[in-house]
Design an enzyme around this catalytic site. Structure first.
Site, PDB file in Angstrom:
ATOM      1  N   GLY A  79      20.593 -42.100-100.879  1.00  0.00           N
ATOM      2  CA  GLY A  79      21.291 -40.891-101.281  1.00  0.00           C
ATOM      3  C   GLY A  79      21.164 -39.829-100.202  1.00  0.00           C
ATOM      4  N   GLN A  98      21.438 -31.572 -96.397  1.00  0.00           N
ATOM      5  CA  GLN A  98      20.654 -32.390 -95.461  1.00  0.00           C
ATOM      6  C   GLN A  98      21.414 -32.671 -94.161  1.00  0.00           C
ATOM      7  OE1 GLN A  98      19.566 -35.479 -98.610  1.00  0.00           O
ATOM      8  NE2 GLN A  98      17.782 -35.479 -97.292  1.00  0.00           N
ATOM      9  N   CYS A 143      12.370 -39.242 -98.721  1.00  0.00           N
ATOM     10  CA  CYS A 143      13.546 -38.419 -98.442  1.00  0.00           C
ATOM     11  C   CYS A 143      13.839 -38.477 -96.950  1.00  0.00           C
ATOM     12  CB  CYS A 143      13.262 -36.979 -98.868  1.00  0.00           C
ATOM     13  SG  CYS A 143      14.632 -35.854 -98.587  1.00  0.00           S
ATOM     14  N   LEU A 144      15.114 -38.561 -96.598  1.00  0.00           N
ATOM     15  CA  LEU A 144      15.481 -38.652 -95.179  1.00  0.00           C
ATOM     16  C   LEU A 144      15.121 -37.381 -94.412  1.00  0.00           C
ATOM     17  CD1 LEU A 144      18.930 -40.473 -95.509  1.00  0.00           C
ATOM     18  CD2 LEU A 144      16.717 -41.455 -94.879  1.00  0.00           C
ATOM     19  N   HIS A 153      16.852 -36.509-107.790  1.00  0.00           N
ATOM     20  CA  HIS A 153      16.354 -36.161-106.449  1.00  0.00           C
ATOM     21  C   HIS A 153      17.437 -35.420-105.648  1.00  0.00           C
ATOM     22  CE1 HIS A 153      14.062 -37.236-102.610  1.00  0.00           C
ATOM     23  NE2 HIS A 153      15.230 -36.813-102.165  1.00  0.00           N
ATOM     24  N   GLU A 154      18.649 -35.961-105.665  1.00  0.00           N
ATOM     25  CA  GLU A 154      19.732 -35.360-104.867  1.00  0.00           C
ATOM     26  C   GLU A 154      20.180 -34.015-105.447  1.00  0.00           C
ATOM     27  OE1 GLU A 154      20.105 -36.513-102.008  1.00  0.00           O
ATOM     28  OE2 GLU A 154      19.117 -38.422-102.366  1.00  0.00           O
ATOM     29  N   HIS A 207      18.136 -31.210-104.320  1.00  0.00           N
ATOM     30  CA  HIS A 207      18.510 -30.687-102.996  1.00  0.00           C
ATOM     31  C   HIS A 207      19.566 -29.579-103.119  1.00  0.00           C
ATOM     32  CE1 HIS A 207      16.371 -33.152-100.106  1.00  0.00           C
ATOM     33  NE2 HIS A 207      16.766 -34.280-100.664  1.00  0.00           N
TER      34      HIS A 207
END
Ligand code: NI
Length: 171
Positions: free
Chosen positions: A46, A51, A92-93, A134-135, A138
């Site tokens: 995701g 991000q 997380c990226l 999670h997304e 953000h």
């Protein structure tokens, strides 16, 4: 399409609430395509627009094993959550190398607009439900380590710093 640089934590853009997408323009479609390419390349399941440096309420996800179920969620809202919660390890990226256990609702229902401008209501459970939570965090300016205790948060930040210092040395 293009692979976009992924914003690394800490960064102010990861800490502020994103604005709604007001219209699905060519720019938004391009951004969605670029975000998908960036997510697959990373690889991740995701990715949220902040991000990649765009403070917009938009995410891409693909939790399928074969990486053939791309979803683009525009202006997503969680409209229902299960009472039941589960705890799983998340990464997380924007915080590479950090994996921590976070408590999430086991199931959620999300309402969003797709790239065709259609409103969709989708129930989700398992990894998809966790990924959605999670997304969507953000988009509110929250990262997953914000859910940790102060001690674990500080430890994660220290680990991240150490990893970056090592990466810089070997570069
Ligand atoms: Ni993330």
């Amino acid at each position: 399409m293009a692979i976009l640089p992924i914003v690394q934590f800490p960064n102010p853009i990861l800490e502020k609430p994103c604005a709604d997408v007001t219209e699905i323009t060519t720019d938004i479609r391009q951004l969605a395509a670029d975000m998908a390419e960036t997510m697959y390349k990373a690889p991740g399941v995701g990715l949220a627009a902040p991000q990649v440096g765009r403070s917009l309420r938009m995410i891409v996800m693909d939790v399928s094993e074969d990486k053939n179920n791309l979803m683009t969620l525009i202006n997503p809202e969680i409209i229902e959550v299960s009472e039941e919660v589960c705890t799983g390890e998340e990464g997380c990226l924007s915080l590479p190398g950090i994996w921590e256990k976070v408590e999430r609702h086991t199931a959620v229902t999300v309402r969003f607009m797709n790239l065709e401008g259609e409103e969709i209501t989708m129930p989700a459970e398992g990894l998809l439900a966790i990924c959605i939570q999670h997304e969507l965090d953000h988009l509110k300016g929250t990262v997953f380590i914000d859910h940790l205790s102060r001690l674990k948060y500080d430890r994660a930040c220290a680990k991240l710093k150490k990893r970056r210092a090592q990466a810089a040395k070997s570069a």
